[in-house]
Design an enzyme around this catalytic site. Structure first.
Site, short mmCIF file in Angstrom:
data_model
loop_
_atom_site.label_atom_id
_atom_site.label_comp_id
_atom_site.label_asym_id
_atom_site.label_seq_id
_atom_site.Cartn_x
_atom_site.Cartn_y
_atom_site.Cartn_z
CB THR A 165 71.65 44.02 76.59
OG1 THR A 165 71.56 45.41 76.94
CG2 THR A 165 72.91 43.78 75.79
CB CYS A 191 52.40 47.24 74.92
SG CYS A 191 52.57 48.00 76.55
CG HIS A 225 49.09 44.80 78.20
ND1 HIS A 225 49.84 44.26 79.22
CD2 HIS A 225 49.79 45.90 77.77
CE1 HIS A 225 50.94 44.98 79.40
NE2 HIS A 225 50.92 45.97 78.53
CD GLU A 242 50.88 52.03 79.18
OE1 GLU A 242 50.79 50.98 78.51
OE2 GLU A 242 51.95 52.59 79.42
#
Length: 344
Positions: A11, A150, A242, A202
């Site tokens: 979801t 990512c 990105h 990150e």
């Protein structure tokens, strides 16, 4: 023959991308959806706040959402895609692996575990053989494969193309889209008319995952690539895509033309979701741009441009769609590789 697949965490934002990418897939048949206990037992269209830019497929809308428990997932599921939050995945994924399921996961837990393949099919498909080590060491009947962060997956294909010139050091600054933080990750008051010069965790992911992806596998373990990688990660008010500025130090002399050719010629893979050409190189120094170029190759192609010489190598910009190539699409591609190589 169709491969029956399921989605853990169906979801959420990445789970919805999985559903979008699996619609009409030539190999995979979506047969199971799981989510939190608050969603379990509901129709999918009642449980999910759909935010993807295409409609929910009718057959998926009517599917019942199950709980994220191996006992509630059909035994005939061949492959599970995981988009669970890493804190949840760290607890739940091992339960599915012990139960014999093969999991292609976008979650960040265990990416740097020495016996877990961290894989981009075009870059290091041979690392899948770590599954044998993983099964021996952990006693799992299933198998766990991870795709990278990512921002990492945006840069690493370009670095793989440069490695022939003796990649020694990488410095990268990212300009990352808000969708990378999830639907509720960054409020409008934080990001509109603003840029946020830090994204927790990150930078470390880029600095470590890149070296594992580019590392060498001897059949027992992956030796990290020797290049030093330094990252500075920033959130900007773009929706998807990105953009990253990369400075690469090279041992060998390589002109911008040599680098452009190496990127253009870097080989792709013959998998259903893979772009025909992995890296598109722009001659125009004003490209790539997120709004114009994130959908190239159905969101699965890497774009590069602005290649210039430096005293120690080259600098350039690169771009990828962070929730397609950088998340759900990467897991689907790994799933296709697992199927092609006979792991499922």
């Amino acid at each position: 023959m169709a491969v029956r697949v399921g989605i853990l965490g169906a979801t959420g934002a990445v789970g919805q991308r999985f559903i979008q990418l699996l619609e009409d897939h030539p190999t995979f048949e979506l047969a199971a959806l799981t989510a939190s206990e608050s969603s379990a037992g509901k129709r999918y269209d009642e449980a999910a706040k759909w935010r993807v830019n295409t409609p929910i497929p009718d057959d998926v809308a009517a599917m019942e959402v199950g709980s994220t428990d191996p006992a509630d997932v059909p035994d005939d599921i061949d492959l599970l895609f995981s988009s669970l939050p890493s804190s949840v995945a760290a607890e739940v994924e091992p339960e599915f692996l012990e139960a014999g399921y093969v999991v292609s996961s976008n979650s960040s837990n265990d990416r740097m575990a020495p016996d877990v393949p961290l894989t981009i099919p075009e870059i290091n498909p041979g690392h899948l053989d770590l599954i044998e080590v993983q099964r021996d060491e952990r006693g799992w009947d299933g198998a766990l494969v991870k795709n990278p962060n990512c921002s990492t997956i945006t840069m690493v294909p370009t670095l793989a193309a440069l490695d022939q010139f003796g990649l020694e050091r990488v410095d990268v600054t990212t300009l990352q889209a808000v969708s990378g933080a999830g639907y509720d990750g960054v409020t409008s008051m934080e990001i509109i008319d603003n840029a946020i010069p830090h994204i927790g965790g990150e930078e470390e992911k880029m600095e470590t995952e890149s070296r594992k992806l580019l590392g060498s596998f001897d059949g027992a373990e992956v030796a990290l690539h020797g290049a030093e990688v330094n990252a500075s990660c920033n959130r900007i008010p773009t929706l998807d895509g990105h953009l990253e500025s990369v400075f690469a130090d090279l041992a060998d002399d390589a002109s911008p033309e040599d680098v452009a050719a190496a990127m253009r010629e870097y080989p792709g893979v013959d998998l259903p979701s893979a772009p025909e050409q992995l890296i598109h190189v722009f001659e125009d120094n004003f490209r790539p741009q997120p709004r114009l170029d994130r959908e190239r190759g159905d969101g699965m192609q890497i774009s590069a441009g602005g290649i210039q010489a430096t005293e120690r190598g080259v600098k350039y910009n690169c771009l990828a769609h962070n929730t397609i190539r950088g998340a759900a699409g990467a897991s689907v591609l790994n799933g296709e590789l697992l199927a092609q190589e006979g792991w499922i």
